[in-house]
Design an enzyme around this catalytic site. Structure first.
Site, PDB file in Angstrom:
ATOM      1  N   GLU A 268       0.966  -1.185  -0.040  1.00 35.35           N
ATOM      2  CA  GLU A 268      -0.052  -0.220  -0.036  1.00 35.35           C
ATOM      3  C   GLU A 268       1.060   1.571  -0.447  1.00 35.35           C
ATOM      4  O   GLU A 268       0.589   2.263   1.298  1.00 35.35           O
ATOM      5  CB  GLU A 268      -0.860   0.411   1.061  1.00 35.35           C
ATOM      6  CG  GLU A 268      -2.016  -1.110   1.678  1.00 35.35           C
ATOM      7  CD  GLU A 268      -1.889  -1.238   2.896  1.00 35.35           C
ATOM      8  OE1 GLU A 268      -1.903  -0.224   3.418  1.00 35.35           O
ATOM      9  OE2 GLU A 268      -3.320  -2.287   2.928  1.00 35.35           O
ATOM     10  N   GLY A 270       2.154   5.223  -1.089  1.00 35.41           N
ATOM     11  CA  GLY A 270       1.899   6.655  -1.033  1.00 35.41           C
ATOM     12  C   GLY A 270       2.813   6.960  -1.339  1.00 35.41           C
ATOM     13  O   GLY A 270       3.016   7.544  -2.308  1.00 35.41           O
ATOM     14  N   ARG A 271       3.875   7.829   0.097  1.00 34.28           N
ATOM     15  CA  ARG A 271       4.213   8.339  -0.173  1.00 34.28           C
ATOM     16  C   ARG A 271       5.509   7.993  -1.528  1.00 34.28           C
ATOM     17  O   ARG A 271       6.422   9.401  -2.315  1.00 34.28           O
ATOM     18  CB  ARG A 271       5.654   8.815   1.070  1.00 34.28           C
ATOM     19  CG  ARG A 271       6.293   9.676   1.244  1.00 34.28           C
ATOM     20  CD  ARG A 271       7.045   9.583   2.519  1.00 34.28           C
ATOM     21  NE  ARG A 271       6.465   9.533   3.527  1.00 34.28           N
ATOM     22  CZ  ARG A 271       5.871  10.057   4.167  1.00 34.28           C
ATOM     23  NH1 ARG A 271       6.030  11.283   4.134  1.00 34.28           N
ATOM     24  NH2 ARG A 271       5.435   9.637   5.452  1.00 34.28           N
ATOM     25  N   ARG A 307       3.002  19.264   7.440  1.00 30.66           N
ATOM     26  CA  ARG A 307       3.854  18.482   7.609  1.00 30.66           C
ATOM     27  C   ARG A 307       5.705  19.076   8.363  1.00 30.66           C
ATOM     28  O   ARG A 307       5.112  18.770   9.903  1.00 30.66           O
ATOM     29  CB  ARG A 307       4.993  17.480   6.615  1.00 30.66           C
ATOM     30  CG  ARG A 307       3.886  17.099   5.486  1.00 30.66           C
ATOM     31  CD  ARG A 307       4.403  15.875   4.792  1.00 30.66           C
ATOM     32  NE  ARG A 307       4.931  14.564   5.397  1.00 30.66           N
ATOM     33  CZ  ARG A 307       6.192  13.765   5.569  1.00 30.66           C
ATOM     34  NH1 ARG A 307       7.340  15.651   5.313  1.00 30.66           N
ATOM     35  NH2 ARG A 307       6.620  13.681   6.534  1.00 30.66           N
ATOM     36  N   TYR A 311       5.459  17.881  12.296  1.00 31.47           N
ATOM     37  CA  TYR A 311       6.234  16.599  12.953  1.00 31.47           C
ATOM     38  C   TYR A 311       7.228  17.326  12.727  1.00 31.47           C
ATOM     39  O   TYR A 311       8.708  16.810  12.611  1.00 31.47           O
ATOM     40  CB  TYR A 311       6.267  15.506  11.756  1.00 31.47           C
ATOM     41  CG  TYR A 311       4.643  14.980  11.324  1.00 31.47           C
ATOM     42  CD1 TYR A 311       3.625  14.144  11.375  1.00 31.47           C
ATOM     43  CD2 TYR A 311       4.371  15.096   9.677  1.00 31.47           C
ATOM     44  CE1 TYR A 311       2.413  13.611  11.322  1.00 31.47           C
ATOM     45  CE2 TYR A 311       2.885  14.551   9.892  1.00 31.47           C
ATOM     46  CZ  TYR A 311       2.218  14.098  10.260  1.00 31.47           C
ATOM     47  OH  TYR A 311       1.328  13.516  10.084  1.00 31.47           O
ATOM     48  N   CYS A 338      -1.154  33.220  11.722  1.00 30.12           N
ATOM     49  CA  CYS A 338      -1.449  33.100  12.666  1.00 30.12           C
ATOM     50  C   CYS A 338      -1.114  32.376  13.804  1.00 30.12           C
ATOM     51  O   CYS A 338      -1.663  31.840  14.705  1.00 30.12           O
ATOM     52  CB  CYS A 338      -2.076  33.862  13.538  1.00 30.12           C
ATOM     53  SG  CYS A 338      -2.222  35.776  12.198  1.00 30.12           S
ATOM     54  N   TYR A 367       0.970  13.877   1.271  1.00 31.45           N
ATOM     55  CA  TYR A 367       0.181  14.161   2.682  1.00 31.45           C
ATOM     56  C   TYR A 367       0.680  15.850   2.244  1.00 31.45           C
ATOM     57  O   TYR A 367       0.655  16.753   4.163  1.00 31.45           O
ATOM     58  CB  TYR A 367       1.384  14.031   3.779  1.00 31.45           C
ATOM     59  CG  TYR A 367       1.002  11.746   3.960  1.00 31.45           C
ATOM     60  CD1 TYR A 367       0.596  11.179   4.377  1.00 31.45           C
ATOM     61  CD2 TYR A 367       2.379  11.793   3.098  1.00 31.45           C
ATOM     62  CE1 TYR A 367      -0.317   9.990   4.286  1.00 31.45           C
ATOM     63  CE2 TYR A 367       2.151   9.824   3.883  1.00 31.45           C
ATOM     64  CZ  TYR A 367       0.816   9.714   3.669  1.00 31.45           C
ATOM     65  OH  TYR A 367       0.470   7.969   3.728  1.00 31.45           O
TER      66      TYR A 367
HETATM   67  N1  LLP Z   1      -1.105   1.455   4.254  1.00 31.61           N
HETATM   68  C1  LLP Z   1      -1.610   2.041   5.563  1.00 31.61           C
HETATM   69  C2  LLP Z   1      -3.036   1.272   6.930  1.00 31.61           C
HETATM   70  C3  LLP Z   1      -1.337   3.263   6.144  1.00 31.61           C
HETATM   71  O1  LLP Z   1      -1.932   4.175   7.312  1.00 31.61           O
HETATM   72  C4  LLP Z   1      -0.657   5.167   5.720  1.00 31.61           C
HETATM   73  C5  LLP Z   1      -0.011   5.134   6.446  1.00 31.61           C
HETATM   74  C6  LLP Z   1      -0.607   3.918   4.262  1.00 31.61           C
HETATM   75  C7  LLP Z   1      -0.690   2.773   3.714  1.00 31.61           C
HETATM   76  C8  LLP Z   1       0.714   4.594   3.299  1.00 31.61           C
HETATM   77  O2  LLP Z   1       1.916   5.039   3.612  1.00 31.61           O
HETATM   78  P1  LLP Z   1       3.196   5.302   3.392  1.00 31.61           P
HETATM   79  O3  LLP Z   1       3.603   4.116   2.362  1.00 31.61           O
HETATM   80  O4  LLP Z   1       2.755   6.924   2.216  1.00 31.61           O
HETATM   81  O5  LLP Z   1       4.488   5.513   3.818  1.00 31.61           O
HETATM   82  N2  LLP Z   1       0.623  12.880   7.449  1.00 31.61           N
HETATM   83  C9  LLP Z   1       1.857  11.730   7.797  1.00 31.61           C
HETATM   84  C10 LLP Z   1       1.835  10.528   7.032  1.00 31.61           C
HETATM   85  C11 LLP Z   1       0.696   9.469   7.808  1.00 31.61           C
HETATM   86  C12 LLP Z   1       0.926   7.898   7.201  1.00 31.61           C
HETATM   87  C13 LLP Z   1      -0.697   7.328   7.434  1.00 31.61           C
HETATM   88  N3  LLP Z   1      -0.614   5.881   7.565  1.00 31.61           N
HETATM   89  C14 LLP Z   1       3.191  12.493   6.662  1.00 31.61           C
HETATM   90  O6  LLP Z   1       3.135  13.452   6.419  1.00 31.61           O
HETATM   91  O7  LLP Z   1       3.922  11.915   7.187  1.00 31.61           O
END
Ligand code: LLP
Length: 404
Positions: A268, A270-271, A307, A311, A338, A367
């Site tokens: 899965e 994303g990033r 971000r 973080y 602000c 994100y």
């Molecule tokens: N699968 C599940 C169940 C997840 O909770 C997440 C991310 C992903 C896949 C995707 O993860 P990736 O491949 O994108 O790392 N807002 C934070 C990141 C939160 C991620 C939440 N879950 C940031 O900006 O770093």
């Protein structure tokens, strides 16, 4: 995405051209980079040909999702909204997985009606709710159980999800109990063990550990899982001196695990698909002198890119047009919001800057827009997708009037 001469360009379009045509800040994506990232994942993991379910929470732009679908991905969703947009993008239900600790009855009903690949459940109560709904609809629903493997993913604490103190998934004992429950249910079919230990993971070792734990638990269940969903989390280097995650080593660990099982792997990401495929182009509103430093006040704020304030994440900032040489100076790039946490980055050297100059904030595809808000009643920025020299507006800037 690089400089063509002095001009930072997204494929063949310069940031300067975009800022002349459209109001800044501008989220600008490169199609070429997006495609490259997906092909790169496919290539590195081709020995076991995983189903790549793009994590919609990292970026939920409909037009990008359409492109991601065309490049062969499914979707990982965590709400009815994300499920609806994935379907609207044309992603087949048979390629959609649904995670999340708090799925409502409505969300579960909708997912069941749409016949998605898997509902990855995260508690016993959720399983009971799914069974109740499945029974009322006289259906058999394919289920994954999300395991909490109690692993430190060695990433930021705020984005770790696989430790026992985190709310995600279930611990081994409950996992085994739920397995037993599902095996005795007429309306549920146990198809998958799922896991996701965190995001922005740069070392393969936590993944190795995770796979060992999964192996141990599968053996205890005596169940043939058709799928093992390893979640996302593959990190990207936001800073130059940071080492990339080795896909090769991660892939090697998965292959080792697969020696004992005939199961389809789901990932899965994303990033790793969208993170470095976008920049945020912003204009300097004012430069304000302070003791020992200058504040560079941008027209992008923490509402546009959360971000850094949320973080403490670092997103590199570079000039849109290279002018003159880099000089030593302390610059604090901040937004107009602000809040004192509304700052992006402090740099010790940069070229000389003046008001109205453009800067580029890097690696904001994941994100970035999806975490943006209307705080301070600011409209969300325009999103643009560049393909070669073609500029496609994939989301208009919000209109202040609509917000009011
Ligand atoms: N699968 C599940 C169940 C997840 O909770 C997440 C991310 C992903 C896949 C995707 O993860 P990736 O491949 O994108 O790392 N807002 C934070 C990141 C939160 C991620 C939440 N879950 C940031 O900006 O770093």
């Amino acid at each position: 995405m690089n400089y063509i001469g002095k001009n930072f360009s997204i494929e063949k379009v310069s940031a300067k051209t975009l800022a002349k045509k459209y109001p800044t800040p501008i989220y600008c994506y490169s199609y070429k980079k997006l495609k490259k990232n997906i092909l790169n994942l496919k290539k590195n993991f081709k020995s076991f040909n995983p189903l790549l379910c793009f994590s919609v929470k990292s970026n939920a732009n409909l037009n990008l999702l359409k492109e991601i679908k065309k490049l062969g991905c499914g979707a990982d969703v965590v709400s009815i909204g994300e499920l609806m947009i994935a379907l609207k993008a044309g992603i087949k239900p048979s390629k959609i997985v649904f995670s999340g600790v708090g799925k409502t009855s409505n969300e579960i009903k909708y997912a069941i009606e749409k016949n998605i690949l898997l509902i990855n459940a995260e508690s016993k109560s959720e399983i009971i709710e799914i069974e109740k709904i499945a029974k009322s609809k006289k259906k058999v629903v394919d289920i994954g159980i999300r395991l909490n493997p109690d692993i430190d993913a060695k990433t930021l604490n705020q984005i770790s999800t696989g430790k026992k103190e985190n709310k995600f998934g279930v611990v081994e004992k409950i996992f085994l109990e739920i397995t037993h429950f599902i095996k005795n249910s007429k309306h549920l079919k146990l198809k998958c063990l799922s896991v996701h230990i965190g995001s922005q993971i740069l070392n393969h070792k936590p993944y190795e550990k995770m796979l060992k734990i999964i192996d141990k638990i599968i053996k205890k269940t005596h169940h043939n899982f058709e799928y093992v969903d390893l979640g996302g989390g593959m990190g990207i280097p936001y800073e130059n001196n940071i080492k990339k995650l080795s896909y090769k080593k991660y892939s090697h660990a998965i292959n080792k695990f697969l020696k004992n099982y005939k199961t389809k792997i789901i990932l899965e990401p994303g990033r790793s698909i969208i993170g470095n495929a976008s920049v945020l182009i912003s204009k300097i509103i004012y430069i304000k002198k302070a003791k020992n430093k200058n504040f560079i006040i941008l027209d992008a704020g923490m509402n546009d890119l959360m971000r850094p304030s949320l973080y403490g994440s670092k997103h590199h900032i570079i000039p849109a047009i290279k002018k003159g040489k880099v000089i030593k100076q302390i610059l604090e790039f901040v937004g107009p919001i602000c809040e004192s946490t509304d700052k992006f980055l402090t740099l010790k050297k940069f070229q000389k800057l003046k008001e109205k100059d453009l800067v580029v904030i890097c690696d904001v595809g994941a994100y970035g827009m999806s975490l943006s808000s209307n705080y301070n009643l600011r409209p969300k920025p325009i999103e643009i997708l560049v393909k070669g020299s073609r500029i496609n507006i994939i989301k208009k800037r919000q209109n202040i009037k609509d917000l009011i």
